[in-house]
Design a protein around this motif. Structure first.
Motif, PDB file in Angstrom:
ATOM      1  N   ASP A   1       0.816  -1.191   0.000  1.00  0.00           N
ATOM      2  CA  ASP A   1       0.000   0.000   0.000  1.00  0.00           C
ATOM      3  C   ASP A   1       0.871   1.271   0.000  1.00  0.00           C
ATOM      4  O   ASP A   1       0.554   2.229  -0.679  1.00  0.00           O
ATOM      5  CB  ASP A   1      -0.930  -0.036   1.204  1.00  0.00           C
ATOM      6  N   GLU A   2       1.967   1.249   0.759  1.00  0.00           N
ATOM      7  CA  GLU A   2       2.880   2.399   0.790  1.00  0.00           C
ATOM      8  C   GLU A   2       3.581   2.588  -0.551  1.00  0.00           C
ATOM      9  O   GLU A   2       3.814   3.713  -0.983  1.00  0.00           O
ATOM     10  CB  GLU A   2       3.909   2.231   1.910  1.00  0.00           C
ATOM     11  N   THR A   3       3.884   1.501  -1.212  1.00  0.00           N
ATOM     12  CA  THR A   3       4.537   1.588  -2.519  1.00  0.00           C
ATOM     13  C   THR A   3       3.597   2.241  -3.528  1.00  0.00           C
ATOM     14  O   THR A   3       4.012   3.107  -4.318  1.00  0.00           O
ATOM     15  CB  THR A   3       4.935   0.180  -3.006  1.00  0.00           C
ATOM     16  N   LYS A   4       2.341   1.842  -3.495  1.00  0.00           N
ATOM     17  CA  LYS A   4       1.350   2.417  -4.394  1.00  0.00           C
ATOM     18  C   LYS A   4       1.193   3.911  -4.102  1.00  0.00           C
ATOM     19  O   LYS A   4       1.135   4.744  -5.022  1.00  0.00           O
ATOM     20  CB  LYS A   4       0.010   1.689  -4.232  1.00  0.00           C
ATOM     21  N   HIS A   5       1.117   4.278  -2.834  1.00  0.00           N
ATOM     22  CA  HIS A   5       0.984   5.675  -2.428  1.00  0.00           C
ATOM     23  C   HIS A   5       2.207   6.484  -2.873  1.00  0.00           C
ATOM     24  O   HIS A   5       2.075   7.617  -3.354  1.00  0.00           O
ATOM     25  CB  HIS A   5       0.790   5.767  -0.909  1.00  0.00           C
ATOM     26  N   LEU A   6       3.400   5.903  -2.750  1.00  0.00           N
ATOM     27  CA  LEU A   6       4.634   6.563  -3.166  1.00  0.00           C
ATOM     28  C   LEU A   6       4.626   6.805  -4.676  1.00  0.00           C
ATOM     29  O   LEU A   6       4.989   7.881  -5.138  1.00  0.00           O
ATOM     30  CB  LEU A   6       5.852   5.735  -2.759  1.00  0.00           C
ATOM     31  N   GLU A   7       4.204   5.836  -5.449  1.00  0.00           N
ATOM     32  CA  GLU A   7       4.130   5.980  -6.905  1.00  0.00           C
ATOM     33  C   GLU A   7       3.127   7.061  -7.312  1.00  0.00           C
ATOM     34  O   GLU A   7       3.388   7.862  -8.205  1.00  0.00           O
ATOM     35  CB  GLU A   7       3.766   4.647  -7.566  1.00  0.00           C
ATOM     36  N   GLU A   8       1.958   7.080  -6.657  1.00  0.00           N
ATOM     37  CA  GLU A   8       0.967   8.111  -6.949  1.00  0.00           C
ATOM     38  C   GLU A   8       1.521   9.504  -6.635  1.00  0.00           C
ATOM     39  O   GLU A   8       1.296  10.457  -7.389  1.00  0.00           O
ATOM     40  CB  GLU A   8      -0.312   7.863  -6.132  1.00  0.00           C
ATOM     41  N   THR A   9       2.243   9.622  -5.533  1.00  0.00           N
ATOM     42  CA  THR A   9       2.843  10.904  -5.147  1.00  0.00           C
ATOM     43  C   THR A   9       3.882  11.333  -6.170  1.00  0.00           C
ATOM     44  O   THR A   9       3.939  12.515  -6.557  1.00  0.00           O
ATOM     45  CB  THR A   9       3.473  10.802  -3.737  1.00  0.00           C
ATOM     46  N   LYS A  10       4.695  10.410  -6.638  1.00  0.00           N
ATOM     47  CA  LYS A  10       5.695  10.721  -7.661  1.00  0.00           C
ATOM     48  C   LYS A  10       5.024  11.207  -8.945  1.00  0.00           C
ATOM     49  O   LYS A  10       5.485  12.146  -9.586  1.00  0.00           O
ATOM     50  CB  LYS A  10       6.561   9.504  -7.963  1.00  0.00           C
ATOM     51  N   GLU A  11       3.925  10.570  -9.330  1.00  0.00           N
ATOM     52  CA  GLU A  11       3.193  10.978 -10.529  1.00  0.00           C
ATOM     53  C   GLU A  11       2.636  12.391 -10.374  1.00  0.00           C
ATOM     54  O   GLU A  11       2.691  13.195 -11.310  1.00  0.00           O
ATOM     55  CB  GLU A  11       2.060   9.987 -10.819  1.00  0.00           C
ATOM     56  N   ARG A  12       2.099  12.682  -9.193  1.00  0.00           N
ATOM     57  CA  ARG A  12       1.568  14.028  -8.940  1.00  0.00           C
ATOM     58  C   ARG A  12       2.683  15.073  -8.994  1.00  0.00           C
ATOM     59  O   ARG A  12       2.499  16.159  -9.548  1.00  0.00           O
ATOM     60  CB  ARG A  12       0.865  14.074  -7.593  1.00  0.00           C
TER      61      ARG A  12
END
Length: 186
Positions: A1-12
């Motif tokens: 879940d943290e990895t997914k959140h980190l990827e979304e943050t990087k995209e933003r």
């Protein structure tokens, strides 16, 4: 879940970075467009004020090779006697006054045009300072032409007694022991 959140943050962050760069490019384009218009206005007045074959260039916020923005405003002045730009402070009093007047007139045109404003009156306080008689003639002719073309009343206020057929009226302020009064000279 943290990895997914980190990827979304990087995209933003990437998306925001794209817009930041885009807005910087738009800003640079708009500044460049305005400075080009200002150069045209000022260079036209340089010619009218007797500085034929002179040229002014304006530069601001240049992008470096690394993509960063170098802040600052630069005025480059070229004369027929110099191949390279010469700094503002190098010119004589009369040349500096003509350069200043060209800048004032050009900037006035730019601001009024860009804002859709039309004025009917302009006042110049001691614009002949440091000018030779030839420079004063060029200035009077320039302001006369400006007044006619733009349908303006231009007031030329000076301590010098300037005679010209281009003045519709001349007023003299006389100060004596009885006080000050205005006299009309035809």
């Amino acid at each position: 879940d943290e990895t997914k959140h980190l990827e979304e943050t990087k995209e933003r962050i990437f998306a925001v970075g794209y817009w930041i760069k885009g807005f910087k490019e738009i800003r640079m384009h708009l500044i460049s467009e305005v400075l080009t218009q200002l150069e045209l206005e000022v260079n036209n007045y340089l010619f009218q004020l007797g500085l034929q074959d002179w040229k002014i260039e304006f530069a601001m916020d240049k992008e470096t090779k690394s993509g960063t923005i170098r802040k600052g405003f630069t005025v480059l002045i070229y004369s027929p006697a110099n191949e390279k730009a010469v700094p503002w402070e190098t010119w004589s009093g009369g040349e500096t006054q003509r350069l200043s007047l060209a800048g004032i007139l050009g900037l006035s045109n730019l601001i009024l045009t860009r804002n859709g404003v039309d004025t009917t009156l302009e006042v110049f306080d001691e614009p002949s300072q440091y000018l030779s008689s030839e420079g004063i003639d060029d200035l009077v002719n320039t302001l006369f032409t400006r007044a006619k073309e733009l349908e303006k009343q231009i007031w030329f206020i000076d301590h010098k007694d300037l005679a010209s057929n281009n003045f519709e009226e001349t007023f003299t302020i006389v100060k004596d022991k009885e006080g000050s009064r205005i006299e009309t000279v035809v």
